[in-house]
Design a protein around this motif. Structure first.
Motif, PDB file in Angstrom:
ATOM      1  N   GLY A   1      -3.448  -0.747  -3.832  1.00 18.44           N
ATOM      2  CA  GLY A   1      -3.420  -0.431  -2.412  1.00 18.44           C
ATOM      3  C   GLY A   1      -2.761  -1.531  -1.607  1.00 18.44           C
TER       4      GLY A   1
ATOM      5  N   ALA B   1       3.314   7.138   1.274  1.00 18.20           N
ATOM      6  CA  ALA B   1       2.290   6.206   1.759  1.00 18.20           C
ATOM      7  C   ALA B   1       2.938   4.934   2.301  1.00 18.20           C
ATOM      8  N   ALA B   2       3.914   4.390   1.572  1.00 17.93           N
ATOM      9  CA  ALA B   2       4.582   3.170   2.023  1.00 17.93           C
ATOM     10  C   ALA B   2       5.336   3.411   3.332  1.00 17.93           C
TER      11      ALA B   2
ATOM     12  N   VAL C   1       3.508   7.721  -3.380  1.00 16.12           N
ATOM     13  CA  VAL C   1       3.513   6.299  -3.053  1.00 16.12           C
ATOM     14  C   VAL C   1       4.599   6.000  -2.010  1.00 16.12           C
TER      15      VAL C   1
ATOM     16  N   THR D   1      -6.177  -3.780   5.470  1.00 16.04           N
ATOM     17  CA  THR D   1      -6.000  -2.330   5.324  1.00 16.04           C
ATOM     18  C   THR D   1      -5.730  -1.947   3.873  1.00 16.04           C
ATOM     19  N   GLY D   2      -4.829  -2.693   3.210  1.00 15.76           N
ATOM     20  CA  GLY D   2      -4.489  -2.386   1.824  1.00 15.76           C
ATOM     21  C   GLY D   2      -5.638  -2.596   0.874  1.00 15.76           C
TER      22      GLY D   2
ATOM     23  N   VAL E   1       2.947   3.365   6.164  1.00 11.35           N
ATOM     24  CA  VAL E   1       2.652   1.987   6.561  1.00 11.35           C
ATOM     25  C   VAL E   1       3.829   1.407   7.343  1.00 11.35           C
TER      26      VAL E   1
ATOM     27  N   GLY F   1      -2.171   7.154  -1.617  1.00 12.16           N
ATOM     28  CA  GLY F   1      -1.295   6.574  -2.634  1.00 12.16           C
ATOM     29  C   GLY F   1      -2.074   5.930  -3.754  1.00 12.16           C
ATOM     30  N   ALA F   2      -3.154   5.196  -3.419  1.00 11.60           N
ATOM     31  CA  ALA F   2      -3.986   4.561  -4.442  1.00 11.60           C
ATOM     32  C   ALA F   2      -4.684   5.594  -5.306  1.00 11.60           C
TER      33      ALA F   2
ATOM     34  N   ILE G   1       1.041  -1.302  -2.141  1.00  9.00           N
ATOM     35  CA  ILE G   1       1.670  -0.236  -1.356  1.00  9.00           C
ATOM     36  C   ILE G   1       1.808  -0.655   0.103  1.00  9.00           C
ATOM     37  N   ALA G   2       0.728  -1.234   0.652  1.00 11.74           N
ATOM     38  CA  ALA G   2       0.767  -1.675   2.057  1.00 11.74           C
ATOM     39  C   ALA G   2       1.806  -2.760   2.266  1.00 11.74           C
TER      40      ALA G   2
ATOM     41  N   VAL H   1      -2.325   4.760   2.618  1.00 11.03           N
ATOM     42  CA  VAL H   1      -2.445   3.910   1.427  1.00 11.03           C
ATOM     43  C   VAL H   1      -3.537   4.441   0.504  1.00 11.03           C
TER      44      VAL H   1
END
Length: 780
Positions: free
Chosen positions: A753, A659-660, A656, A702-703, A663, A427-428, A756-757, A424
């Motif tokens: 973030g 990253a997703a 992204v 986490t996000g 997760v 991605g952020a 995405i999480a 994440v």
């Protein structure tokens, strides 16, 4: 198929999510790396190869013929550090008129040479031949004069109006002239007191600007003070030629690095998770005879298969993304043969797959070290005591029980939470960087367009067409009186554009002179100040670099009715005409007679005035003059900006998505491990909606943490990449281009973030909510 191959194939088929994550992460890394590597090759190799093959000049110096003689210049060939030299060649700055042109064209530098040369600056004849006698001329393919073989070129400013015939087209790799004639022709092309000499040097060491400067000092040390009136370094020409493609390199390096690091982390996490959740399976494999090395190879193979597929798709994506960028590079190098080099593909594939294999091997070593008895005895469930303190703390909060359970979950599996948070985080970073780059490019286009005016009366298109016998020159258009008389006119200024030359530079520069107050016109200063009095000028960064000048120095503009000397008082941000422009006050060019047909008018209307109605009314008054006003300022579009924004959006979406999926993989493993626990919760009354809430809130902490860390890191990445992109094209950027983040934007970016999480956790949450209570309770 061997037993090991069957294990690898079944592992790939069984772990579909992990396979997809590894494949997509690898595809992203390969696509960005192929594109970046291709541009590194394209931006440097063609020029470097041509420069070496044609013995390009490291330094071209222009000398005043009245200050230094040809004999004195010949002795400079023996200066320290000079490996070869050519010249002196007679040179002059002339304004031609060719067949079909309605008036004099733009100034050009003409040099007298016996032939194309060999040792220094060997010219490439693209068409025709070299002159064999006076009256013939070869024109540079890079010249503003669009010449064809047989065209007549006249120089009306010289006695006798000498006329030459174009017999060839050539190109100098270091752009040392706009045209060439035989030395015997030069006396007829040189007005008294305007002659010059050109010397071309190659040095033993010329890889840096400091070495070029040292070489220039060495060859002029024995010459009279002030003899050199202009210079051009090969590094300046190289940067100009490579400008369009070099712009992309820092940007793609950033995305390539993000993709590579993310792919390594995700592959390591996926393999480690597979080992952790497949402990009993590892014990079974060892029990039936698999050696530790075979177990390790099995997990490495399960990572390499989707990585190989992703690498193949990444190469294809990299080729597709390279199409618009290579199209621009082909225009720069006048070629249609630029493509992705096969060795770039092979190098990137080998490098990425090597990283994947090394990462998977390091993560799978634990599987090889496990004792068979221990592996068979270990289950999948996490240690009962892990994260209990977090669960007790969350239980005391005034929150619904499912939410409290979800918030405490990352502390039960800290390593897995860290892996998801890292995905994440990247991605952020990508989202923050892309948002900032889009804003910076918008500021760049706004600064370069100077479109602060509400209404513009553009300069009429120059009439270069042939005239019939008896036709007259189009009358000059000056709508100033109509603008001043129009109701609603607030402030306005007039901008006149002419062409000129500067000693030592080939080709022409644009000289923009202003009448009226220009302070509101949208010209953005990088350093120094704007024009305040006659004789002052501001110039863009590329002009300073090409002329080796600084704010405070003076330059002389040639090719006008008379030479004009101006003092540089500021550095302005402007990318038009490759930055080869000079901005000055109209009074500075008072006696140089600028062509009023190249004049535009820029108007700011008074408060409350409707811009469209004002333009319509003004057009009625301008109609008899043949001029037209238009609302909305100047067009600020750019294909390059569109390409950069599109590439950044595509690469960011890929990051992204990776990253997703990272997760998703972590939450899916966690949910499968907790399936019996989830069944107990459902048996005690937890609804499907509460189950979804519990799973989603397990990634909230986490996000949020990843988003909070990713935003400052993304801002830092933006602060490095954007200036590097400017430097790659020879531009210093004003503060407004880099300072684009505002406090109101940072909070939404921080929540990116969390978004995405949450996206990554949606599918496992739905699966957990749909699972039947009885089935979940029976799961071991």
């Amino acid at each position: 198929m061997s037993a090991l191959g069957k294990v690898v194939r079944s592992g790939v088929a069984r772990r579909r999510v992990q396979t997809l994550v590894i494949g997509l992460a690898t595809m992203m890394a390969v696509a960005a790396s192929v594109l970046g590597g291709t541009l590194l090759v394209v931006s440097g190799a063609p020029f470097d190869d041509a420069f070496a093959r044609l013995h390009g000049a490291h330094l071209s110096l222009q000398f005043d013929a009245d200050t230094v003689s040809a004999g004195q210049l010949s002795t400079s060939k023996d200066a320290e550090g000079v490996s070869d030299a050519a010249g002196p060649f007679p040179t002059a700055t002339l304004t031609p008129r060719s067949d079909g042109m309605g008036g004099p064209g733009w100034p050009m530098t003409v040099v007298g040479r016996d032939g194309p040369g060999r040792d220094v600056d060997e010219l490439t004849l693209l068409d025709g031949r070299w002159p064999t006698h006076s009256g013939e001329i070869v024109v540079s393919a890079d010249s503003a004069l669009l010449a064809t073989l047989g065209m007549k070129v006249t120089f009306p400013d010289l006695p006798g109006d000498p006329t030459l015939t174009v017999v060839g087209a050539a190109r100098s790799v270091t752009q040392t002239a706009d045209a060439w004639v035989l030395p015997s022709q030069m006396p007829a092309l040189t007005a008294p007191g305007s002659g010059g000499h050109q010397m071309l040097y190659r040095f033993t060491d010329a890889g840096t600007a400091a070495q070029i400067t040292a070489g220039g000092k060495a060859v002029t040390r024995s010459l009279p003070q002030g003899a050199a009136v202009g210079e051009q370094s090969w590094l300046t020409v190289k940067k100009t030629v490579e400008r369009d493609t070099a712009l992309y390199v820092p940007f793609l390096m950033a995305f390539g690095a993000l993709g590579l690091v993310m792919s390594v982390l995700i592959v390591g996490n996926v393999v480690a998770s597979a080992v952790g959740t497949g402990t009993r399976r590892i014990g079974v494999l060892k029990a039936v005879g698999f050696t530790p090395a075979q177990v390790v190879r099995a997990y490495v193979g399960q990572a390499l298969i989707p990585a190989a597929v992703g690498a193949t798709l990444g190469v294809l994506a990299g080729h597709l993304l390279a199409v618009p960028v290579l199209a621009e590079a082909q225009d720069v190098y006048s070629t249609s043969s630029l493509a992705v080099a096969p060795w770039v593909d092979l190098t990137v594939i080998a490098g990425v797959l090597g990283l994947v294999a090394a990462t998977a091997w390091a993560s799978a070593l634990r599987a090889g070290r496990l004792r068979t008895v221990d592996a068979l005895a270990v289950g999948r469930t996490a240690s009962a005591g892990r994260g209990r303190w977090a669960a007790r703390l969350a239980g005391r909060l005034p929150l619904p029980q499912p939410v409290a359970l979800g918030l405490a979950r990352p502390f039960a599996r800290p390593a897995r939470a860290l892996a998801m948070g890292t995905a994440v985080l990247f991605g952020a970073i990508a989202v923050t960087f892309t948002v900032g780059m889009g804003a910076s490019l918008g500021q760049v286009m706004e600064a370069r367009a100077h479109n602060a005016a509400d209404v513009v009366v553009p300069a009429p298109v120059p009439d270069f067409g042939p005239r019939s016998t008896g036709s007259e020159k189009r009358p000059e258009v000056d709508p100033a009186a109509a603008i001043e008389a129009a109701p609603g006119t607030g402030r306005y200024y007039r901008a006149t554009r002419v062409r000129a030359t500067v000693s030592g530079l080939t080709g022409t520069i644009e000289v923009n002179s202003f009448t009226g107050d220009v302070s509101w016109g949208g010209y953005t200063m990088v350093s120094g100040r704007w024009i305040e009095r006659t004789g002052e000028a501001v110039v863009p960064t590329p002009f300073l670099a090409a002329t080796s000048t600084h704010v405070g120095d003076t330059v002389t503009l040639n090719g006008l009715a008379r030479p004009v000397t101006v003092r540089i008082v500021g550095e302005v941000f402007d990318t038009r005409n490759d930055g080869m422009q000079v901005f000055t006050d109209a009074s500075t060019l008072k006696d140089a007679h600028p062509d009023l047909t190249e004049t535009s008018h820029h108007i700011a209307v008074t408060s409350g005035t409707d811009v469209t109605a004002y333009a319509d009314t003004l057009n009625k008054d301008l109609a008899p003059l043949g001029a037209t006003a238009r609302a909305g300022g100047l067009n600020s579009g750019s294909d390059m900006v569109v390409t950069l924004n599109a590439l950044s959006a595509i690469l960011t979406l890929m990051l992204v998505a990776v990253a997703a999926l990272g997760v998703l993989n972590g939450v899916l493993l966690d949910t499968r491990e907790r399936v019996r626990e989830i069944g107990v919760h459902k048996a005690l009354g937890m609804t499907p909606r509460q189950t979804v809430a519990m799973v989603l809130t397990s990634v909230v902490v986490t996000g949020l943490v990843a988003g909070a860390l990713g935003v400052p890191l993304g801002v830092a990445l933006h602060g490095w990449v954007i200036p590097a992109m400017g430097d790659s094209v020879g531009l210093r950027l004003p503060g407004s281009v880099t300072a684009v983040y505002h406090a109101a934007e940072l909070l939404p970016l921080t929540l990116g973030g969390l978004l995405i999480a949450t996206l990554g956790a949606l599918l496992p949450a739905g699966w957990a909510a749909r699972s039947r209570t009885a089935t979940a309770l029976r799961t071991e």
